[in-house]
Motif scaffolding. Structure first.
Motif, PDB file in Angstrom:
ATOM      1  N   VAL A 161      52.845  37.819  41.390  1.00 39.48           N
ATOM      2  CA  VAL A 161      52.104  38.574  40.382  1.00 39.48           C
ATOM      3  C   VAL A 161      51.305  39.659  41.090  1.00 39.48           C
ATOM      4  O   VAL A 161      50.615  39.387  42.070  1.00 39.48           O
ATOM      5  N   GLU A 162      51.383  40.870  40.598  1.00 37.68           N
ATOM      6  CA  GLU A 162      50.627  41.968  41.179  1.00 37.68           C
ATOM      7  C   GLU A 162      49.129  41.801  40.897  1.00 37.68           C
ATOM      8  O   GLU A 162      48.749  41.477  39.763  1.00 37.68           O
ATOM      9  N   PRO A 163      48.278  41.999  41.915  1.00 36.38           N
ATOM     10  CA  PRO A 163      46.826  41.879  41.686  1.00 36.38           C
ATOM     11  C   PRO A 163      46.320  42.783  40.569  1.00 36.38           C
ATOM     12  O   PRO A 163      45.351  42.444  39.885  1.00 36.38           O
ATOM     13  N   ALA A 164      46.978  43.917  40.371  1.00 33.37           N
ATOM     14  CA  ALA A 164      46.546  44.839  39.324  1.00 33.37           C
ATOM     15  C   ALA A 164      46.604  44.195  37.951  1.00 33.37           C
ATOM     16  O   ALA A 164      45.849  44.574  37.037  1.00 33.37           O
ATOM     17  N   ALA A 165      47.477  43.217  37.765  1.00 32.52           N
ATOM     18  CA  ALA A 165      47.590  42.551  36.465  1.00 32.52           C
ATOM     19  C   ALA A 165      46.319  41.788  36.141  1.00 32.52           C
ATOM     20  O   ALA A 165      45.881  41.759  34.976  1.00 32.52           O
ATOM     21  N   TYR A 166      45.703  41.178  37.150  1.00 34.89           N
ATOM     22  CA  TYR A 166      44.448  40.462  36.930  1.00 34.89           C
ATOM     23  C   TYR A 166      43.317  41.443  36.637  1.00 34.89           C
ATOM     24  O   TYR A 166      42.487  41.206  35.751  1.00 34.89           O
ATOM     25  N   PRO A 193      40.951  28.326  35.527  1.00 34.29           N
ATOM     26  CA  PRO A 193      40.575  27.812  36.855  1.00 34.29           C
ATOM     27  C   PRO A 193      41.752  27.740  37.831  1.00 34.29           C
ATOM     28  O   PRO A 193      41.537  27.732  39.049  1.00 34.29           O
ATOM     29  N   LEU A 194      42.971  27.704  37.312  1.00 32.77           N
ATOM     30  CA  LEU A 194      44.148  27.668  38.190  1.00 32.77           C
ATOM     31  C   LEU A 194      44.358  28.994  38.906  1.00 32.77           C
ATOM     32  O   LEU A 194      45.100  29.056  39.893  1.00 32.77           O
ATOM     33  N   ILE A 195      43.720  30.057  38.405  1.00 33.75           N
ATOM     34  CA  ILE A 195      43.819  31.374  39.044  1.00 33.75           C
ATOM     35  C   ILE A 195      42.420  31.860  39.432  1.00 33.75           C
ATOM     36  O   ILE A 195      42.135  33.049  39.421  1.00 33.75           O
ATOM     37  N   ALA A 196      41.556  30.911  39.786  1.00 29.60           N
ATOM     38  CA  ALA A 196      40.165  31.244  40.085  1.00 29.60           C
ATOM     39  C   ALA A 196      40.044  32.245  41.228  1.00 29.60           C
ATOM     40  O   ALA A 196      39.234  33.185  41.164  1.00 29.60           O
ATOM     41  N   GLN A 197      40.827  32.052  42.281  1.00 28.25           N
ATOM     42  CA  GLN A 197      40.746  32.968  43.421  1.00 28.25           C
ATOM     43  C   GLN A 197      41.173  34.365  43.029  1.00 28.25           C
ATOM     44  O   GLN A 197      40.531  35.358  43.398  1.00 28.25           O
ATOM     45  N   GLU A 198      42.242  34.464  42.253  1.00 30.43           N
ATOM     46  CA  GLU A 198      42.728  35.774  41.825  1.00 30.43           C
ATOM     47  C   GLU A 198      41.721  36.472  40.914  1.00 30.43           C
ATOM     48  O   GLU A 198      41.504  37.683  41.023  1.00 30.43           O
ATOM     49  N   LEU A 199      41.086  35.726  40.044  1.00 30.94           N
ATOM     50  CA  LEU A 199      40.090  36.308  39.153  1.00 30.94           C
ATOM     51  C   LEU A 199      38.879  36.793  39.935  1.00 30.94           C
ATOM     52  O   LEU A 199      38.333  37.866  39.664  1.00 30.94           O
ATOM     53  N   ALA A 202      39.662  39.967  41.613  1.00 32.88           N
ATOM     54  CA  ALA A 202      39.914  41.075  40.693  1.00 32.88           C
ATOM     55  C   ALA A 202      38.646  41.560  39.991  1.00 32.88           C
ATOM     56  O   ALA A 202      38.635  42.669  39.441  1.00 32.88           O
ATOM     57  N   ALA A 203      37.586  40.756  39.989  1.00 33.28           N
ATOM     58  CA  ALA A 203      36.350  41.144  39.302  1.00 33.28           C
ATOM     59  C   ALA A 203      35.765  42.398  39.952  1.00 33.28           C
ATOM     60  O   ALA A 203      35.801  42.551  41.180  1.00 33.28           O
ATOM     61  N   PRO A 204      35.207  43.323  39.155  1.00 34.86           N
ATOM     62  CA  PRO A 204      34.701  44.580  39.714  1.00 34.86           C
ATOM     63  C   PRO A 204      33.416  44.436  40.512  1.00 34.86           C
ATOM     64  O   PRO A 204      33.027  45.361  41.240  1.00 34.86           O
ATOM     65  N   HIS A 205      32.739  43.321  40.399  1.00 33.13           N
ATOM     66  CA  HIS A 205      31.563  43.039  41.224  1.00 33.13           C
ATOM     67  C   HIS A 205      31.466  41.524  41.385  1.00 33.13           C
ATOM     68  O   HIS A 205      32.105  40.770  40.636  1.00 33.13           O
ATOM     69  N   PRO A 206      30.708  41.036  42.357  1.00 35.02           N
ATOM     70  CA  PRO A 206      30.648  39.584  42.591  1.00 35.02           C
ATOM     71  C   PRO A 206      30.078  38.828  41.393  1.00 35.02           C
ATOM     72  O   PRO A 206      29.001  39.154  40.884  1.00 35.02           O
ATOM     73  N   VAL A 207      30.816  37.830  40.943  1.00 35.30           N
ATOM     74  CA  VAL A 207      30.365  36.970  39.850  1.00 35.30           C
ATOM     75  C   VAL A 207      30.789  35.544  40.163  1.00 35.30           C
ATOM     76  O   VAL A 207      31.662  35.314  41.007  1.00 35.30           O
ATOM     77  N   ARG A 208      30.188  34.597  39.472  1.00 40.72           N
ATOM     78  CA  ARG A 208      30.603  33.201  39.566  1.00 40.72           C
ATOM     79  C   ARG A 208      31.407  32.837  38.335  1.00 40.72           C
ATOM     80  O   ARG A 208      31.051  33.216  37.214  1.00 40.72           O
ATOM     81  N   PHE A 209      32.485  32.120  38.540  1.00 44.00           N
ATOM     82  CA  PHE A 209      33.290  31.598  37.448  1.00 44.00           C
ATOM     83  C   PHE A 209      33.041  30.096  37.360  1.00 44.00           C
ATOM     84  O   PHE A 209      33.117  29.393  38.365  1.00 44.00           O
TER      85      PHE A 209
END
Length: 265
Positions: A161-166, A193-199, A202-209
């Motif tokens: 999956v391309e990172p741009a998709a996230y 949560p299965l794509i937590a690292q990718e999310l 991809a986030a535009p600034h540091p956040v916690r999920f």
């Protein structure tokens, strides 16, 4: 005598694995049946009426076949729409999945939190009620993404999956007015949560999920406290309402969660 009745996890797809994982950590000898409504996937774009009719009927069939001791609706969309009907129809404990808005509000420093789910989940009045009860002093921004559900399924099938998709999928949340102030995002879909690292990347600034998986696991452990389990962990079973190539491609990922047998409902 050893009680071999399983815990039954239910989702439209593989999102419930994010709840099964922490449950396995707490109850390593639990018998597990994981049921995915692949024929109805994805739930996030279906009508409320369709889900309200479909989920109780399927869980009735699954209960007749597997005789679980407890059911976990490991799907936010199904829980917000059909949980009450399932509990009314079945005479056994049923655990639902609740968006983790309360802990998000407790931990947010900026008082701006995001709720990321499916379109069907984020439009529910149930989410309105949670936000009003537990995040009344916060700005709660929501975004429903069916695409992220598909990306999670693709990841578990081993597809690139391309990172741009996230990034594109997250633009609908962070691109809203005030989105730049979000410091915590509630993963209100068990797929996410299965794509937590990718999310996170991809986030535009540091956040916690954050998500409700660990809390649900603790609830399952509490409800089954004092019950017997097999002395050794039995092979888990994955059940699909449609078993085709896409589902077979999930076998390696399912095996990693202790689900070594696959069958059709």
């Amino acid at each position: 005598m050893t009680d071999t009745r399983p815990v039954l996890f239910f989702d439209s797809g593989v999102g419930g694995l994010s709840v099964l994982g922490p449950t396995r950590a707490l109850l390593p000898h639990a018998s597990i049946v994981y049921a995915a409504d692949s024929a109805g996937f994805p739930y996030g774009t279906r009508s409320d009426a369709d889900i309200a009719a479909r989920v109780p009927a399927l869980l009735g069939r699954l209960t007749e076949r597997y005789h679980p001791r407890l059911i976990v609706i490991a799907c936010n969309t199904a829980s917000t729409i059909a949980l009450a009907a399932v509990r009314a129809a079945l005479d056994l404990p049923v655990v639902g999945t609740v968006p983790a808005i309360k802990p998000a509000a407790q931990q947010s420093g900026t008082r701006v939190i995001g709720v990321l789910g499916t379109p069907a989940t984020v439009r529910q009045t149930y989410v309105d009620d949670l936000a009003a009860r537990f995040a009344g002093d916060c700005v709660v921004l929501r975004h429903g993404s069916a695409e992220l559900v598909k990306l999670a399924e693709a990841k578990l099938r081993g597809e690139p999956v391309e990172p741009a998709a996230y990034r594109e999928a997250l633009d609908g949340l962070f691109g809203q007015e005030g989105g730049g102030e979000i410091d915590i995002v509630v993963n209100a879909c068990t797929h996410f949560p299965l794509i937590a690292q990718e999310l996170s990347q991809a986030a535009p600034h540091p956040v916690r999920f954050i998500d409700g998986g660990p809390g649900i696991a603790r609830r399952i452990a509490h409800l089954t406290a004092g019950q017997s389990w097999p002395e050794t962990s039995p092979p888990g079973k994955a059940v699909f309402t449609r078993l085709g190539h896409a589902e077979r491609a999930l076998e390696p990922a399912l095996s990693g969660f202790g689900l070594d047998t696959i069958e059709a409902l």
